[in-house]
Structure formats: C-alpha cells, structure tokens
Write a protein that holds these residues in place. Structure first.
Motif, PDB file in Angstrom:
ATOM      1  N   UNK A  73       0.843  -1.209   0.000  1.00 38.19           N
ATOM      2  CA  UNK A  73       0.000   0.000   0.000  1.00 38.19           C
ATOM      3  C   UNK A  73       0.878   1.259   0.000  1.00 38.19           C
ATOM      4  N   UNK A  74       1.933   1.234   0.803  1.00 37.63           N
ATOM      5  CA  UNK A  74       2.863   2.365   0.823  1.00 37.63           C
ATOM      6  C   UNK A  74       3.521   2.580  -0.536  1.00 37.63           C
ATOM      7  N   UNK A  75       3.845   1.484  -1.203  1.00 41.18           N
ATOM      8  CA  UNK A  75       4.420   1.579  -2.550  1.00 41.18           C
ATOM      9  C   UNK A  75       3.438   2.190  -3.541  1.00 41.18           C
ATOM     10  N   UNK A  76       2.168   1.776  -3.447  1.00 43.04           N
ATOM     11  CA  UNK A  76       1.137   2.323  -4.332  1.00 43.04           C
ATOM     12  C   UNK A  76       0.969   3.827  -4.074  1.00 43.04           C
ATOM     13  N   UNK A  77       0.916   4.200  -2.810  1.00 38.81           N
ATOM     14  CA  UNK A  77       0.770   5.621  -2.471  1.00 38.81           C
ATOM     15  C   UNK A  77       2.003   6.400  -2.939  1.00 38.81           C
ATOM     16  N   UNK A  78       3.174   5.828  -2.772  1.00 33.53           N
ATOM     17  CA  UNK A  78       4.398   6.485  -3.233  1.00 33.53           C
ATOM     18  C   UNK A  78       4.407   6.679  -4.745  1.00 33.53           C
ATOM     19  N   UNK A  79       3.988   5.659  -5.480  1.00 32.75           N
ATOM     20  CA  UNK A  79       3.910   5.790  -6.942  1.00 32.75           C
ATOM     21  C   UNK A  79       2.869   6.828  -7.347  1.00 32.75           C
ATOM     22  N   UNK A  80       1.759   6.869  -6.619  1.00 32.92           N
ATOM     23  CA  UNK A  80       0.741   7.883  -6.909  1.00 32.92           C
ATOM     24  C   UNK A  80       1.264   9.290  -6.582  1.00 32.92           C
ATOM     25  N   UNK A  81       2.090   9.390  -5.566  1.00 28.74           N
ATOM     26  CA  UNK A  81       2.706  10.686  -5.257  1.00 28.74           C
ATOM     27  C   UNK A  81       3.620  11.114  -6.410  1.00 28.74           C
ATOM     28  N   UNK A  82       4.349  10.154  -6.980  1.00 29.89           N
ATOM     29  CA  UNK A  82       5.182  10.465  -8.140  1.00 29.89           C
ATOM     30  C   UNK A  82       4.329  10.912  -9.332  1.00 29.89           C
ATOM     31  N   UNK A  83       3.191  10.250  -9.526  1.00 32.33           N
ATOM     32  CA  UNK A  83       2.264  10.666 -10.590  1.00 32.33           C
ATOM     33  C   UNK A  83       1.843  12.117 -10.368  1.00 32.33           C
ATOM     34  N   UNK A  84       1.534  12.452  -9.135  1.00 28.45           N
ATOM     35  CA  UNK A  84       1.111  13.817  -8.805  1.00 28.45           C
ATOM     36  C   UNK A  84       2.237  14.816  -9.035  1.00 28.45           C
ATOM     37  N   UNK A  85       3.450  14.433  -8.689  1.00 33.80           N
ATOM     38  CA  UNK A  85       4.603  15.315  -8.902  1.00 33.80           C
ATOM     39  C   UNK A  85       4.829  15.541 -10.398  1.00 33.80           C
ATOM     40  N   UNK A  86       4.756  14.478 -11.186  1.00 32.84           N
ATOM     41  CA  UNK A  86       4.912  14.603 -12.643  1.00 32.84           C
ATOM     42  C   UNK A  86       3.812  15.508 -13.209  1.00 32.84           C
ATOM     43  N   UNK A  87       2.587  15.320 -12.749  1.00 30.57           N
ATOM     44  CA  UNK A  87       1.474  16.148 -13.218  1.00 30.57           C
ATOM     45  C   UNK A  87       1.677  17.617 -12.845  1.00 30.57           C
ATOM     46  N   UNK A  88       2.116  17.860 -11.632  1.00 30.50           N
ATOM     47  CA  UNK A  88       2.347  19.233 -11.180  1.00 30.50           C
ATOM     48  C   UNK A  88       3.455  19.895 -11.989  1.00 30.50           C
ATOM     49  N   UNK A  89       4.541  19.182 -12.194  1.00 30.25           N
ATOM     50  CA  UNK A  89       5.650  19.713 -12.968  1.00 30.25           C
ATOM     51  C   UNK A  89       5.222  20.016 -14.398  1.00 30.25           C
ATOM     52  N   UNK A  90       4.482  19.099 -15.006  1.00 36.31           N
ATOM     53  CA  UNK A  90       3.994  19.304 -16.372  1.00 36.31           C
ATOM     54  C   UNK A  90       3.066  20.514 -16.436  1.00 36.31           C
ATOM     55  N   UNK A  91       2.171  20.635 -15.467  1.00 37.46           N
ATOM     56  CA  UNK A  91       1.251  21.777 -15.438  1.00 37.46           C
ATOM     57  C   UNK A  91       2.021  23.090 -15.304  1.00 37.46           C
ATOM     58  N   UNK A  92       3.040  23.097 -14.458  1.00 35.42           N
ATOM     59  CA  UNK A  92       3.850  24.313 -14.288  1.00 35.42           C
ATOM     60  C   UNK A  92       4.544  24.680 -15.601  1.00 35.42           C
ATOM     61  N   UNK A  93       5.102  23.684 -16.288  1.00 38.70           N
ATOM     62  CA  UNK A  93       5.766  23.954 -17.569  1.00 38.70           C
ATOM     63  C   UNK A  93       4.786  24.512 -18.597  1.00 38.70           C
ATOM     64  N   UNK A  94       3.579  23.983 -18.621  1.00 37.68           N
ATOM     65  CA  UNK A  94       2.579  24.458 -19.574  1.00 37.68           C
ATOM     66  C   UNK A  94       2.140  25.882 -19.226  1.00 37.68           C
ATOM     67  N   UNK A  95       1.957  26.163 -17.948  1.00 34.38           N
ATOM     68  CA  UNK A  95       1.561  27.517 -17.530  1.00 34.38           C
ATOM     69  C   UNK A  95       2.661  28.525 -17.853  1.00 34.38           C
ATOM     70  N   UNK A  96       3.906  28.175 -17.555  1.00 31.24           N
ATOM     71  CA  UNK A  96       5.025  29.069 -17.866  1.00 31.24           C
ATOM     72  C   UNK A  96       5.114  29.288 -19.379  1.00 31.24           C
ATOM     73  N   UNK A  97       4.890  28.232 -20.148  1.00 28.20           N
ATOM     74  CA  UNK A  97       4.889  28.367 -21.605  1.00 28.20           C
ATOM     75  C   UNK A  97       3.788  29.296 -22.094  1.00 28.20           C
ATOM     76  N   UNK A  98       2.614  29.189 -21.501  1.00 29.12           N
ATOM     77  CA  UNK A  98       1.506  30.069 -21.887  1.00 29.12           C
ATOM     78  C   UNK A  98       1.822  31.521 -21.532  1.00 29.12           C
ATOM     79  N   UNK A  99       2.437  31.738 -20.387  1.00 28.35           N
ATOM     80  CA  UNK A  99       2.820  33.099 -20.006  1.00 28.35           C
ATOM     81  C   UNK A  99       3.889  33.662 -20.949  1.00 28.35           C
ATOM     82  N   UNK A 100       4.826  32.809 -21.335  1.00 23.44           N
ATOM     83  CA  UNK A 100       5.847  33.241 -22.298  1.00 23.44           C
ATOM     84  C   UNK A 100       5.201  33.564 -23.640  1.00 23.44           C
ATOM     85  N   UNK A 101       4.245  32.728 -24.051  1.00 23.93           N
ATOM     86  CA  UNK A 101       3.528  32.973 -25.303  1.00 23.93           C
ATOM     87  C   UNK A 101       2.829  34.326 -25.256  1.00 23.93           C
TER      88      UNK A 101
END
Length: 161
Positions: A73-101
């Motif tokens: 269960x801890x492994x599943x939660x840890x992997x889901x935390x990584x999914x959330x981190x990847x999603x957050x990082x991707x969202x930040x990159x897209x927002x910064x790109x939109x601001x640059x645009x």
C-alpha cells in the motif's frame, strides 16, 4: 561625410531591419512555445502510463512477491505521489509556456503597431482562455490525476490486506 538627413534615413532603415529580425525571432519563439506544450503532454502521458503500470503490477503481484500488504500500500501511495509530482511539474511547464507565449504576443503586437499600424495584430485577451488548447491540456491533467487517485483509493488500497 553624411549629412544629418542621410544619417536619419540610415538610422531609420537600421531600426526597421532590427525590428524585422526581432519580429522573426518572436514568431520563431511563439512556434517553439506551441510545440513545447505538445512535448510536455507526451512526456506526461508516457511517465504516468509507466507509473500506473507499476501501480497495477504492484497491486497484482505483491502476494506472489511476498510483500507485506502495508508495504505494498505504501508503494502504491508512493507511486501515486510520483504521478502527482509529474502532473504538477507538467502543469507548471505548460503555464510558464503560456505566459511566455502571452509575452511574445504582446511584443509582436508592439512591433506591428509601430511598423505597420496600430491594431494590425489584435492583442490576446483573457476571455479567449477557453480557446487555448493549453487550457484543455491542464484540465486533462487535473481530471486524470484526480481520477487515478479516486480509483486507487476506492478500488486498490481497500483490498490490499
């Protein structure tokens, strides 16, 4: 020796040439920003698919691999935390790109206002937010992460005993 009038004409031509080169550069940057959003989405999809595959593999195989349920269960939660981190990082990159645009578009409008005429290119408006594909990419990321957390919380974690 050049007369003051000739120097003014030469300076004006140099200014126009410089502005044209700057305009080309801005258009190139706008194109690059547009392409980056697609690249970021592809990276997000690839990483999240891999991480969710690991979640499902852990869910299916933890008994066979003799892993304690609490650890699994801890492994599943840890992997889901990584999914959330990847999603957050991707969202930040897209927002910064939109601001640059937006910044590049305003600069493009400034140049065309000066060289071609005021209003030649319309400035971007916040009301067009729902016409930008970045908006829907961000919604997709948000909805997919929330859905994955809900599915893991409702169906996987409760049966890992």
């Amino acid at each position: 020796m050049a007369t003051p009038g000739e120097r003014a004409v030469g300076a004006e031509e140099t200014k126009k040439e410089f502005a044209l080169e700057r305009y080309r550069y801005i258009l190139q940057q706008i194109n690059g920003v547009n392409e980056n959003a697609h690249k970021f989405l592809a990276i997000y999809q690839t990483l999240v698919t891999s991480l969710m595959g690991a979640v499902l593999a852990l869910f299916v195989g933890y008994h066979k691999w003799e892993i304690e349920p609490a650890t699994a269960r801890g492994g599943v939660v840890g992997l889901m935390a990584l999914v959330t981190i990847v999603a957050t990082f991707t969202a930040i990159l897209i927002i910064v790109g939109a601001l640059a645009w937006l910044d590049y578009r305003h600069e493009e409008c400034d140049i065309t206002d000066e060289l071609v005429g005021v209003g030649f290119r319309k400035r971007p408006r916040p009301s067009n937010l729902f016409r930008w594909y970045e908006t829907y990419v961000l919604l997709f990321i948000l909805i997919s992460v929330v859905t994955m957390w809900c599915l893991v919380s409702l169906f996987l974690l409760p049966v890992m005993k």
